[in-house]
Design an enzyme around this catalytic site. Structure first.
Site, PDB file in Angstrom:
ATOM      1  N   ASP A  66       2.221  80.843 -54.000  1.00 33.87           N
ATOM      2  CA  ASP A  66       1.531  81.908 -53.761  1.00 33.87           C
ATOM      3  C   ASP A  66       0.977  82.197 -55.498  1.00 33.87           C
ATOM      4  OD1 ASP A  66       4.102  82.743 -54.330  1.00 33.87           O
ATOM      5  OD2 ASP A  66       3.380  84.681 -54.190  1.00 33.87           O
ATOM      6  N   HIS A  67       1.507  81.385 -56.269  1.00 30.93           N
ATOM      7  CA  HIS A  67       1.101  81.509 -57.471  1.00 30.93           C
ATOM      8  C   HIS A  67       0.172  80.256 -57.966  1.00 30.93           C
ATOM      9  CE1 HIS A  67       3.182  85.065 -58.508  1.00 30.93           C
ATOM     10  NE2 HIS A  67       3.610  84.832 -57.611  1.00 30.93           N
ATOM     11  N   HIS A 142      13.828  84.822 -62.017  1.00 29.32           N
ATOM     12  CA  HIS A 142      13.280  84.898 -60.620  1.00 29.32           C
ATOM     13  C   HIS A 142      14.088  83.632 -60.087  1.00 29.32           C
ATOM     14  CE1 HIS A 142      10.662  85.499 -57.455  1.00 29.32           C
ATOM     15  NE2 HIS A 142       9.714  84.216 -57.440  1.00 29.32           N
ATOM     16  N   ASP A 212       6.623  87.337 -60.950  1.00 28.78           N
ATOM     17  CA  ASP A 212       7.711  87.643 -60.211  1.00 28.78           C
ATOM     18  C   ASP A 212       9.189  87.557 -60.939  1.00 28.78           C
ATOM     19  OD1 ASP A 212       5.888  87.199 -58.317  1.00 28.78           O
ATOM     20  OD2 ASP A 212       6.761  85.588 -57.271  1.00 28.78           O
ATOM     21  N   HIS A 270       0.853  92.104 -56.326  1.00 24.36           N
ATOM     22  CA  HIS A 270       2.073  91.386 -55.505  1.00 24.36           C
ATOM     23  C   HIS A 270       2.792  92.144 -54.613  1.00 24.36           C
ATOM     24  CE1 HIS A 270       5.358  88.382 -54.940  1.00 24.36           C
ATOM     25  NE2 HIS A 270       4.392  87.331 -55.285  1.00 24.36           N
TER      26      HIS A 270
HETATM   27 ZN   LIG Z   1       4.916  85.438 -55.754  1.00 23.47          ZN
HETATM   28 ZN   LIG Z   2       7.735  83.691 -56.856  1.00 22.07          ZN
END
Ligand SMILES: [Zn+2]
Ligand SMILES: [Zn+2]
Length: 311
Positions: A66-67, A142, A212, A270
């Site tokens: 997602d990044h 993370h 994140d 996010h």
């Molecule tokens: Zn993310």
């Molecule tokens: Zn992540």
């Protein structure tokens, strides 16, 4: 002298019909950088009038899809558009094989050089430096190796206070010395102190991006005093245990860090799909830090210039 953040994507990991994945554009004094490049990033760039050719660098926080799932499409478009200017990519060392894979299979016709800066720093470190600003990276906590970024304007050169030139009949040599921050001792014994004759034209501005991460003690020190902070806020108070399990933050935790770090303004993003009404997150965060705002796809947050008085 622009300094602004545009949030192109504010979703978290799962697909969301109303939001794109993480992607942000920083415009700092006309220099454009992309921070994270989730799926659909280039569509959002089109929609908001941001040319792929004008992006000088792409900063990837970590290699969760997602990044970064949007980066191949974006680089491919840069090639199709005939880009020739070098492109800087800053990303964790773990991004290297991904870039190599792209270069092996998709780089035909590419007329620009990608300058890849791999990260492995355990503390804040400057990764890029320009004439009037620089970019730092710092590690986050993370599930996988992840980095945040800070954009900081450099302290501007001092200006001379014009009224003092005439009043003290300053020579060009004296002005040059005072502007360098050096005091001047005249032959008649008069001491001209640089601090009384000069001023810095503006306060250097700063922006921090916390992708994140779960909260960790060093973070507030590393982002201390930034004018604008973007911080992930995947969950609300009700899912604090989930936030810990997945190495994420709640909106409240982001706001507590913003308050402790004495930042100017906090922008949340996010978001988990489980919060159709984001005002739940906003109100929890504002209980801790009133200058909290919700990002949304396509919103821009300016960091206004704080000029100093000439007098
Ligand atoms: Zn993310
Ligand atoms: Zn992540």
């Amino acid at each position: 002298m622009e300094f602004k953040l545009t949030t192109l994507g504010t979703a978290s990991a799962l697909p969301n019909p109303k939001r794109y994945s993480s992607a942000h554009v920083i415009n700092i004094r006309g220099h454009l950088f992309l921070i994270d490049c989730g799926e659909g990033c280039q569509v959002q760039m089109c929609r908001h009038g941001i040319s792929p050719v004008k992006i000088e660098g792409i900063l990837i926080s970590h290699i969760h899809g997602d990044h970064m799932f949007g980066i191949f499409g974006l680089i491919s478009t840069m090639t199709l558009l005939g880009r020739t200017a070098p492109l800087t990519i800053v990303a964790p060392e773990s991004f290297r094989p991904i870039l190599n894979f792209y270069n092996e299979h998709f780089a035909e016709g590419m007329k620009f050089v990608i300058s890849y800066l791999p990260l492995s720093n355990k503390e804040p470190a400057t990764v890029l430096s320009y004439r009037s600003f620089y970019i730092e990276s710092f590690p986050l906590v993370h599930k996988i190796e992840t980095y945040g970024y800070i954009f900081r304007e450099k302290v501007p050169a001092s200006n001379i206070r014009k009224k003092k030139i005439e009043k003290h009949n300053l020579s060009l040599a004296e002005i040059a010395q005072l502007k360098k921050g050096c005091d001047v001792l005249r032959e008649d014994g008069e001491l001209l102190e640089a601090k009384n004759f000069t001023y810095t034209p503006y306060e250097p501005r700063s922006f921090a991006y916390c992708s994140d991460t779960m909260p960790f003690p060093e973070l507030t020190e590393w982002i201390k005093g930034v004018d604008l902070l973007y911080h992930e806020a995947t969950f609300g108070d009700d899912k604090e245990a989930k936030a810990i399990e997945f190495f994420h933050s709640t909106a409240r935790q982001a706001a507590v860090d913003a308050r402790k770090a004495k930042v100017g303004k906090l922008v949340l993003g996010h978001y988990s799909t489980r919060y159709p009404d984001l005002h739940v997150l906003l109100s929890q965060a504002r209980e801790e830090f009133s200058e909290t705002f919700l990002s949304d796809d396509g919103l821009t947050f300016d960091i206004p210039l704080k000029k100093h008085s000439k007098d």
